[in-house]
Design a protein around this motif. Structure first.
Motif: not given
Length: 140
Positions: A10-11, A65-68, A90-91
């Protein structure tokens, strides 16, 4: 008592709020629940749990999410055959294509999905949080 992992990234906190609701739903059904950040989960952990909820928001052009998160999920995909799982996130744009693509990946891996994915547009409203609790209960 079943053991449920709620693995998320989650960001903004929206998907984390959803993860907490999933955990609440599983706990209400008597499950032992572990909330785990995506970077702390791997294929080696899959066998420790009876069920797993994966949470990730849509990013970029409606992708995980592409990094983690996506690298972690890619590494566990082959371990999900027959495993009871649920997906949520979520989006803020698009029509939910990332969730449909993610569901297809789970189906291809042979996972036993308990839902078609719970989505919240931006911050989860009461209805989305109830869906998350129902997801947790279904996994318990």
């Amino acid at each position: 008592m079943s053991k449920v992992a709620v693995v998320f990234w989650s960001a903004t906190g929206n998907t984390e709020t959803m993860a907490n609701a999933v955990a609440d739903g599983a706990k209400a059904k008597g499950a032992e629940v572990s909330l785990i950040n995506a970077s702390d989960f791997s294929a080696a952990n899959v066998g420790e749990y009876d069920a797993i909820a994966f949470g990730c928001p849509a990013m970029g052009a409606e992708v995980l999410e592409e990094t983690e998160f996506d690298p972690m999920f890619t590494s566990v995909e082959t371990s999900l055959g027959g495993k009871k799982i649920g997906i949520f996130g979520s989006y803020g744009w698009g029509d939910g294509q990332w969730m449909r693509d993610w569901k297809d990946r789970c189906d291809s891996a042979g996972a036993a999905l308990v839902n078609d994915g719970v989505m919240a547009n931006n911050s989860p409203d009461d209805a989305a949080l109830e869906e998350c609790k129902a997801l947790g209960a279904a996994l318990a």
